[in-house]
Design an enzyme around this catalytic site. Structure first.
Site, PDB file in Angstrom:
ATOM      1  N   SER A 124       0.839  -1.278  -0.004  1.00 53.00           N
ATOM      2  CA  SER A 124      -0.189   0.060   0.013  1.00 53.00           C
ATOM      3  C   SER A 124       0.949   1.045  -0.162  1.00 53.00           C
ATOM      4  CB  SER A 124      -0.861  -0.013   1.173  1.00 53.00           C
ATOM      5  OG  SER A 124      -1.394   1.289   1.547  1.00 53.00           O
ATOM      6  N   TYR A 148      -1.941   0.493   9.694  1.00 50.49           N
ATOM      7  CA  TYR A 148      -2.038  -0.145   8.695  1.00 50.49           C
ATOM      8  C   TYR A 148      -0.693  -0.234   7.687  1.00 50.49           C
ATOM      9  CZ  TYR A 148      -3.829  -1.459   3.793  1.00 50.49           C
ATOM     10  OH  TYR A 148      -4.064  -2.056   2.517  1.00 50.49           O
ATOM     11  N   LYS A 152       1.887  -3.230   6.460  1.00 41.03           N
ATOM     12  CA  LYS A 152       2.119  -3.447   5.293  1.00 41.03           C
ATOM     13  C   LYS A 152       3.895  -3.090   4.959  1.00 41.03           C
ATOM     14  CE  LYS A 152      -1.566  -4.434   3.421  1.00 41.03           C
ATOM     15  NZ  LYS A 152      -1.648  -5.959   2.744  1.00 41.03           N
TER      16      LYS A 152
END
Length: 325
Positions: A124, A148, A152
């Site tokens: 991402s 998040y 990642k």
């Protein structure tokens, strides 16, 4: 060739599986076995001509990863994840799914002697954190500002390390925000980027939670499928030890999105967008990157749309015109 898609019930996984079912190939390689796995039973690609398997399984649970790779798929596409807004709201769940599940998969692979599959890992843009230059170069450092993004980034580092050791053959693809996503909104903080276009095009009202000057990096679902396919068949010796790539996209403001919608669909459609500021979403989006140089990805054959007009037209062609046929 045997292809395993983990996260196959999600939008991108479903579309990739459907393309394999339609063509019977990934790139120029024939696909004989297609295994689809997700937390819910995937109900896609039922018309695949080869052997199709569908599995409902939680990658983060003990034994799941081992079972998924027992038949040694040639290509593993790892799309399973808790999205950005949910990962920020639920720290434990985000790390369990996004980090522990990824490590379980990589370790299940390395415990099979002589097994070195191609692993396409969905990363991402959230691995990057402000402050940014006007255009983020390929060698910009990873400084995520969300849980998040941190999860990642950790997955990218594991992918590099396991590939360096010859335990798997990894390619990490940092997806742009995928727009316009069909279906209903999800819990991603980026969901509104699609919503302010999708809902009005379908005749319903949409909420815009941020200012129109917010800029971001976008690509269509069709481009996302192309990214995966290219990553699955490319020559990975060209990557060296830097196995993750930022994918091509379109840098556009929310205002640019709305203008393209106006020019394509007209003012009555645009009037369905209601401005309703949400400080929490605005704060998350403020830390996201806006524009990239993607020289490595372009040199390796990855392609996306050239403008937001193109992105809207892809949605109309792939979703609205299909629904009317």
């Amino acid at each position: 060739m045997h292809v395993l898609i983990i996260g196959a019930a999600g939008m991108i996984g479903r579309k990739f599986a459907e393309k394999i079912a339609l063509t019977g190939r990934v790139g120029q390689r024939n696909v004989d076995v297609l295994t689809l796995a997700d937390i819910v039973m995937p109900d896609v690609a039922s018309d695949f001509a080869g052997e199709r398997r569908a599995i409902a399984a939680d990658l983060s649970l003990a034994g799941t990863a081992k079972a998924l790779v027992a038949d040694q798929p040639d290509v593993i596409v790892h799309l399973a994840a808790i999205v950005s807004g949910e990962a920020e709201a639920d720290l434990e769940k985000g790390y369990r799914i996004n980090l522990d599940g990824t490590r379980a998969l990589f370790d299940a692979i390395r415990h099979i002697d002589g097994y070195v599959p191609r692993v396409v890992y969905a990363s991402s843009l959230a691995v990057f954190g402000a402050p940014f230059p006007d255009k983020i170069p390929d060698d910009f450092h990873l400084t995520p500002l969300t849980s998040y993004g941190a999860q990642k980034a950790m997955g990218e580092l594991m992918l590099d390390d396991y590939s360096r050791r010859g335990l798997l053959d990894g390619v990490g693809i940092r997806f742009p925000t995928i727009c316009i996503r069909p279906g209903k909104p999800n819990k991603a903080a980026s969901s509104f980027f699609s919503g302010i276009l999708r809902e009005p095009l379908n005749g319903t009202e949409a909420v815009l939670p941020v200012d129109e000057n917010v800029r971001h990096w976008h690509a269509s679902p069709r481009a996302a499928v192309g990214f995966i396919e290219q990553a699955a068949v490319m020559d990975t010796t060209l990557l060296g030890n830097r196995r993750s790539l930022t994918m091509p996209g379109v840098s556009a403001t929310v205002g640019d999105q709305i203008k393209a919608l106006h020019d394509i669909a007209g003012p009555d459609v645009v009037r369905l967008i209601r401005h309703e500021p949400n400080p929490d979403i605005a704060a998350i989006v403020a830390g996201w990157p806006r524009n990239f140089e993607v020289k490595r990805a372009h040199a390796l054959g990855f392609r996306a749309e050239a403008s937001f007009y193109d992105i809207i037209k892809v949605y109309i062609e792939d979703e609205l015109e299909v629904d009317k046929s």
